[in-house]
Design a protein around this motif. Sequence first.
Motif, PDB file in Angstrom:
ATOM      1  N   LYS B  50     -13.830   8.466 -12.011  1.00  0.00           N
ATOM      2  CA  LYS B  50     -12.422   8.782 -12.288  1.00  0.00           C
ATOM      3  C   LYS B  50     -11.573   8.647 -11.025  1.00  0.00           C
ATOM      4  O   LYS B  50     -10.491   8.072 -11.056  1.00  0.00           O
ATOM      5  CB  LYS B  50     -12.304  10.206 -12.843  1.00  0.00           C
ATOM      6  CG  LYS B  50     -12.787  10.335 -14.284  1.00  0.00           C
ATOM      7  CD  LYS B  50     -12.631  11.762 -14.767  1.00  0.00           C
ATOM      8  CE  LYS B  50     -13.115  11.902 -16.203  1.00  0.00           C
ATOM      9  NZ  LYS B  50     -12.983  13.289 -16.689  1.00  0.00           N
ATOM     10  N   GLY B 120      -1.790   7.514 -16.179  1.00  0.00           N
ATOM     11  CA  GLY B 120      -3.239   7.413 -16.360  1.00  0.00           C
ATOM     12  C   GLY B 120      -3.985   7.992 -15.179  1.00  0.00           C
ATOM     13  O   GLY B 120      -4.929   8.768 -15.342  1.00  0.00           O
ATOM     14  N   ARG B 123      -3.988  11.743 -15.096  1.00  0.00           N
ATOM     15  CA  ARG B 123      -4.959  12.380 -15.997  1.00  0.00           C
ATOM     16  C   ARG B 123      -6.368  12.388 -15.414  1.00  0.00           C
ATOM     17  O   ARG B 123      -7.192  13.219 -15.779  1.00  0.00           O
ATOM     18  CB  ARG B 123      -4.982  11.644 -17.343  1.00  0.00           C
ATOM     19  CG  ARG B 123      -3.865  12.026 -18.284  1.00  0.00           C
ATOM     20  CD  ARG B 123      -4.113  11.477 -19.688  1.00  0.00           C
ATOM     21  NE  ARG B 123      -4.038  10.031 -19.751  1.00  0.00           N
ATOM     22  CZ  ARG B 123      -2.917   9.354 -19.975  1.00  0.00           C
ATOM     23  NH1 ARG B 123      -1.783   9.983 -20.151  1.00  0.00           N
ATOM     24  NH2 ARG B 123      -2.916   8.039 -20.027  1.00  0.00           N
ATOM     25  N   LEU B 124      -6.651  11.425 -14.527  1.00  0.00           N
ATOM     26  CA  LEU B 124      -8.020  11.261 -14.024  1.00  0.00           C
ATOM     27  C   LEU B 124      -8.361  12.182 -12.866  1.00  0.00           C
ATOM     28  O   LEU B 124      -9.517  12.293 -12.475  1.00  0.00           O
ATOM     29  CB  LEU B 124      -8.251   9.803 -13.598  1.00  0.00           C
ATOM     30  CG  LEU B 124      -8.267   8.767 -14.724  1.00  0.00           C
ATOM     31  CD1 LEU B 124      -8.388   7.360 -14.153  1.00  0.00           C
ATOM     32  CD2 LEU B 124      -9.408   9.032 -15.691  1.00  0.00           C
TER      33      LEU B 124
END
Lengths: 125, 147
Positions: B50, B120, B123-124
Amino acid sequence: VNESLPIMRIGDTLLVSLQGDLDDSTVMRIETRLTEEVARTHATGTLIDVSGLEVVDSFIARVIARVVGMVRLLGSEAAVVGIQPAVAITLVELGVPMGHLDTALNAEQGMALLARLRAADDTAD
Amino acid sequence: MTQLTEFTAKAAQPEEVVVSIATESDLIQVRQVLRAQADEAGLGLVDQTKLVTAGSELGRNILTHAKDSRGVMRVEQVRTQGRSGVRAEFTDEGPGIDDVDAALTDGYSTKGSLGLGLPGSKRLVDEFSIASAGGSPTTVVIIKWQR
């Protein structure tokens, strides 16, 4: 940069293995080589093996989806196989749309999937 | 004796790794440095992946949006309450983001991409902060903590 792209032919199916840390120009070269190879060999199925990729960011994910689209346009069924669990978790959280792709756990199950897709195609015809 | 000296020096001066981002091949370096740092911090495989992916997105953002497509990533080990983690800071020289809220929205893109880079990568990671304004440099800081 690695020039060679391992493409293996198994009957009517091509198996291409993506490996290592791909930079953008390598990815573009893969698109060209693979589509040419599908056209040249008249392969009816193509498996894109990504088990060698430890990271798939949105750019590379989009390229994989695009390759699948290109291969399908040429008339070959296409599936992505071997997505690593950590990569799958990351892609879903990142929000990259991959749900429209045919996928399988590994190359062996991918071959079976392609067979089903070909059969479905024949029925539709 | 030698070992002790090295240990002391390392503890007193935490290492910061700097990667300059100017071409797409620098993204490989960005990913490799983040992977090595995440491994050193003891992050698990999923968290490593991630962090590396988030960094790859932010590095690509610099190539796509920043002035002269240039920027810098600074990475360091961080610790809090017995947990270790990796902090990465991405800085460019502008032109800045006019609407930061919009840029953090899924699907918002000024360049015809998927518009997942900022939302994105947010979120990781565990911590995400962005400082930007139109016409000024942009700095994005991400931190991923050990579970």
